[in-house]
Design a protein around this motif. Structure first.
Motif, mmCIF file in Angstrom:
data_model
loop_
_atom_site.group_PDB
_atom_site.id
_atom_site.type_symbol
_atom_site.label_atom_id
_atom_site.label_comp_id
_atom_site.label_asym_id
_atom_site.label_seq_id
_atom_site.Cartn_x
_atom_site.Cartn_y
_atom_site.Cartn_z
ATOM 1 N N PHE A 86 34.886 49.456 44.560
ATOM 2 C CA PHE A 86 36.084 48.639 44.315
ATOM 3 C C PHE A 86 36.448 47.852 45.569
ATOM 4 N N CYS A 90 35.818 43.800 46.381
ATOM 5 C CA CYS A 90 37.135 43.142 46.366
ATOM 6 C C CYS A 90 37.028 41.733 46.958
ATOM 7 N N TYR A 91 37.703 40.790 46.335
ATOM 8 C CA TYR A 91 37.619 39.408 46.823
ATOM 9 C C TYR A 91 38.065 39.307 48.278
ATOM 10 N N HIS A 131 32.878 43.344 39.976
ATOM 11 C CA HIS A 131 34.155 43.841 40.500
ATOM 12 C C HIS A 131 35.113 44.281 39.399
ATOM 13 N N TYR A 178 48.251 47.706 45.435
ATOM 14 C CA TYR A 178 46.963 47.091 45.788
ATOM 15 C C TYR A 178 46.097 46.911 44.540
ATOM 16 N N CYS A 182 44.966 43.103 42.271
ATOM 17 C CA CYS A 182 43.564 42.672 42.237
ATOM 18 C C CYS A 182 43.412 41.366 41.446
ATOM 19 N N HIS A 183 42.550 40.496 41.907
ATOM 20 C CA HIS A 183 42.315 39.227 41.213
ATOM 21 C C HIS A 183 41.765 39.449 39.796
ATOM 22 N N HIS A 216 47.756 40.348 48.457
ATOM 23 C CA HIS A 216 46.605 41.250 48.301
ATOM 24 C C HIS A 216 45.973 41.632 49.647
HETATM 25 FE FE1 FES Z 1 40.707 42.950 45.768
HETATM 26 FE FE2 FES Z 1 40.191 43.183 43.112
HETATM 27 S S1 FES Z 1 40.735 44.718 44.563
HETATM 28 S S2 FES Z 1 40.238 41.428 44.340
#
Ligand code: FES
Length: 249
Positions: A86, A90-91, A131, A178, A182-183, A216
């Motif tokens: 994850f 993550c982006y 993701h 968090y 997430c995107h 984020h």
């Molecule tokens: Fe960071 Fe999904 S957890 S973009």
């Protein structure tokens, strides 16, 4: 040609992420000082949740044990790989480690450290696109962490309340912030809708998630800190380095 300190952010990222990974690796394989209970508390560090190894303290093994007790197998081997995935996909973290570790590129208007660039179109980086699935797993694990925070108030003699409970609850609230910022979560909630006006509930949720989403990056770092602090606090109490500050019971 940039003359400002463009290298500072990547350098701090390398230091921060390396320190965190080193701490987490040591803790995950330490296999002690991860749990403690008493008259009014039941503390399990998130690094060992769910505790499913045959080596787990039975009082910490809420969901049974079925993994062999081996120094190379973390007690929470079911959740940790998904959490790692994850964060790795993550982006924000992608941006962070592409810039700092791979120098690709290290900062805006600074040349790439590599001669060629293939983006995320080839193996192994093409898997960054998974993701969304890591998000689903992280969502379930956040439910698990919430459960840990709830039962942390319930010890061998019933209800209690101490500093450890506050630490665990603060950690889980920030983990949720968090996770839902997430995107992918934002897209799952509000993506592909043609008319927000026809989906007022999803629109409201999307607006809320979008606000969190703007934070984020901060939440990514804050939760690294709260995870380490929570783990360290439980370790300290469990090892007897300090006592838990009790307010009730
Ligand atoms: Fe960071 Fe999904 S957890 S973009």
């Amino acid at each position: 040609m940039r003359t400002d300190r463009w290298w500072l952010a990547p350098l701090l990222t390398v230091i921060g992420l390396t320190a965190w990974v080193a701490y987490a690796t040591v803790r995950v394989f330490m296999q002690k000082w991860y749990f403690l209970d008493g008259p009014g508390f039941h503390y399990l560090t998130p690094f060992y949740s769910p505790c499913i190894s045959n080596g787990c303290d039975p009082r910490a093994a809420e969901f049974g044990t079925f993994l062999p007790d081996n120094p190379l197998i973390p007690y929470a081997a079911l959740s940790l790989p998904f959490l790692l995935l994850f964060r790795l996909t993550c982006y924000y973290y992608r941006r962070a480690y592409y810039r700092s570790f791979w120098m690709s590129p290290p900062a805006c208007a600074v040349p790439d450290g590599h001669k060629t660039y293939s983006g995320e179109t080839r193996f192994p980086l093409i898997f960054q696109n998974a993701h969304r699935y890591a998000f689903y797993a992280a969502f379930l694990i956040s439910l698990l962490n919430t459960w840990d925070a709830i039962i942390s108030f319930h010890g061998t003699d019933g209800f209690g309340f101490g500093l450890g409970n506050l630490v665990l609850v603060a950690n889980v609230v920030l983990l949720w912030a968090y996770t839902i910022s997430c995107h992918s979560c934002r897209h799952i909630i509000g993506g592909r809708l043609k008319h927000f006006s026809k989906h007022p509930v999803r629109y409201r949720m999307w607006t809320f998630v979008s606000r969190l989403n703007a934070k984020h990056m901060q939440l990514a770092w804050i939760t690294l800190a709260t995870l380490a602090i929570t783990d360290f606090y439980v370790m300290g109490v469990s090892a007897g380095w300090w006592n838990d500050l009790r307010f009730i019971n």
